[in-house]
Design an enzyme around this catalytic site. Structure first.
Site: not given
Ligand code: VG1
Ligand code: CO
Length: 543
Positions: A113, A277, A279, A281-282, A363-365, A376
């Site tokens: 990702s 991002d 992959d 999904d964001r 999510e906040e991300s 997502k």
């Molecule tokens: C991060 C984000 C989280 C998201 C995750 C995977 O996780 O905070 O909101 O779901 O990445 O997203 P973490 O554990 O690093 O806070 V992705 O688009 O990298 O699959």
């Molecule tokens: Co992603």
């Protein structure tokens, strides 16, 4: 083609995190490392002989190789049909959709990702179940357990399969079907959204920039926004997926999407700026000289989703991950929607979506999604925004300001601290956790603490309990600090400090979040003693 059993030895630490197994490419390159994990997943699933499996990836370095390994192992394990994206490519949301559309029993997504790619970067692998949802915790625990016991895997001894052409190939009792990665997903988006309405917006001269960040969404975005919706050529920038994302960090935020941000704050800024991002999904939303924080974006989506015909009369509830700000809560209350607070990671939304308890989640991300599929979905979120802009005729800034006027502005800030030694980071968290029971009622830097607790989640549908999901501290002045350890990094630890405060004074709305919330940064550092305990002086990322 011979199917053989290959002897192997277990590896330590093959434990999926927030979203799949993520490690340095060099770790994945160890002998049988990838094979062990894949066979462990197969061994943890109920019968799959003769069933359909989906395979795709974000195109990062090692994708080409890993796709071939997966194909040969899936053939050896006797899947009936394997659906694979052309050249091994499928975005995360597209994989999720394809799983459901073709009635597959699950699928693999080869991606780390938002983590950087390339020979020195990260690689990853995640599994979605038959609903197209990320494997729930119970299942990922099974995968990890199996990796500790594995002693052989199944392998089809055969040449690499040509994935450059769409079509079907037969190997023993398995059909390998190579599909165009974009068309199924794009067709689905056309069912959800009124493309004619959005097209009219572009016909009137509306301009957008979509920054694909040299990652997987380039071809999807070009087809959907430029070819189908008529956004001017060049609206999608950095649209060619590169194995190392051009050396960039493919995460849409103010720190990493700098080119987009400077464009959106320039004189010639288009009306709408977005990014995606690694992959797909964001997403990320900007108006002209205006950044929308992800939690506010979720609140706007909650407020207007039912203006999109697909969702009319279908709104049930909204879920947000715990560190996501409470901006969406008031909108939901107004609309009589139940709000759920889940741990970070999309896998926790799955049961709520399946049970029909929620329509929208985020999510906040900058992850957002709905019951349209169980991952997502970045491009979907952008299409939601475009629909809302087309429907209301308002600007991005207007929509967000209206939200603030109504309920105050919830400022948000995230500081990431990279700590080389995971044990040290865990010790900071453990120390703070121990202190929590003593905090309520105490005053720190003139701010009174009302509640302090470790976040433990009980899934309202399955009853499963997830603990250790972060530490929350609430203050009398409508503020909150959350501490948690990231579950997506491949080495060391990242300690995340999330700060929110609701501000009701209109004259403060335009102050930068870094300024408004500065005080809380100091409080967070004092409470956690982070600098003294880790020696880390500065965050690696602020957004
Ligand atoms: C991060 C984000 C989280 C998201 C995750 C995977 O996780 O905070 O909101 O779901 O990445 O997203 P973490 O554990 O690093 O806070 V992705 O688009 O990298 O699959
Ligand atoms: Co992603």
């Amino acid at each position: 083609m011979d199917i053989i059993s290959v002897k192997t030895e277990p590896y330590q630490g093959q434990v999926p995190g927030t979203s799949g197994l993520r490690k340095k490419v060099s770790v994945f390159k160890q002998n049988h490392y990838l094979e062990n994990f894949i066979q462990s997943v197969f061994d943890s699933l109920d019968s799959f002989e003769g069933k359909t499996l989906v395979i795709g990836g974000d195109g990062r370095y090692y994708n080409d190789y890993a796709v071939q390994v997966l194909l040969k192992m899936a053939i050896a394990n006797q899947f009936g049909r394997i659906i694979v994206g052309q050249n091994g490519i499928l975005s995360t949301p597209a994989t999720s959709y394809v799983i459901v559309k073709y009635g597959a029993m699950g699928g693999f997504i080869l991606s780390a990702s938002h983590n950087p790619g390339g020979p020195d970067g990260d690689f990853g692998i995640k599994f979605d179940n038959e609903n197209g949802a990320p494997a729930p915790q119970e299942l990922t625990d099974k995968f990890a357990k199996r990796t500790r016991e594995i002693d052989h895997f199944w392998w089809a001894d055969m040449p690499d399969i040509d994935l450059t052409q769409v079509g079907e190939l037969v190997f023993g009792s398995t059909v390998v079907q190579v599909i165009d990665p974009v068309s199924d997903y794009a067709a689905y988006m056309q069912k959800i959204f009124d493309f004619k309405q959005i097209k009219r917006l572009f016909d009137k001269g509306f301009r957008m920039t979509f920054d694909a960040m040299n990652a997987v969404t380039g071809p999807y975005a070009k087809y959907i926004f430029e070819d189908l919706l008529g956004a001017p050529r060049g609206s999608v920038i950095r649209q060619e997926p590169l194995m190392d994302f051009g050396g960039l960090h493919p995460e849409p935020n103010l720190t990493y999407a700098t080119e987009l941000v400077s464009r959106m704050y320039s004189e010639q800024a288009p009306d709408f700026g977005t990014a995606s991002d690694g992959d797909g999904d964001r997403y990320m939303i900007l108006g002209r000289s205006f950044f929308v924080n992800p939690s506010d974006s979720l609140a706007v989506l909650a407020g207007y989703l039912d203006t999109i015909p697909f969702y009319r009369g279908k709104m049930t509830g909204v879920a947000r991950s715990m560190p996501t700000s409470f901006a969406v809560d008031d909108v939901a209350k107004d609309k009589n929607l139940t709000v759920y607070q889940t741990p970070t990671g999309w896998k926790f939304f799955g049961s709520l979506l399946t049970a029909g308890k929620i329509t929208l989640c985020g999510e906040e991300s900058f992850g957002a999604g709905s019951y349209h599929l169980q991952e997502k979905d970045g491009i979907w979120a952008v299409l939601c925004w475009l629909s809302i802009l087309a429907k209301t005729g308002k600007s991005v800034e207007q929509l967000v300001r209206e939200l603030w006027q109504k309920q105050g502005r919830v400022f948000t800030l995230l500081h990431n601290y990279d700590i080389a030694d995971k044990g040290v980071a865990e010790a900071v968290m453990a120390g703070l956790k121990e202190k929590l029971p003593l905090l309520p009622g105490t005053v720190i830097q003139k701010e009174k603490i009302t509640q302090a607790f470790p976040f433990v989640y009980t899934d309202p549908v399955t009853g499963e309990v997830a603990d250790n999901q972060g530490l929350c501290i609430y203050f009398e002045s409508d503020a909150r600090i959350v501490f948690r350890l990231s579950g997506t990094n491949s080495v060391g630890a990242t300690l995340k400090i999330y700060i929110n405060q609701r501000v009701r004074e209109f004259d403060k709305f335009d102050s930068p979040a870094t300024e408004v919330l500065d005080k809380w940064v100091h409080i967070a550092l004092e409470l956690s003693e982070l600098k003294r305990l880790t020696g880390v002086e500065k965050p690696s990322m602020i957004t």
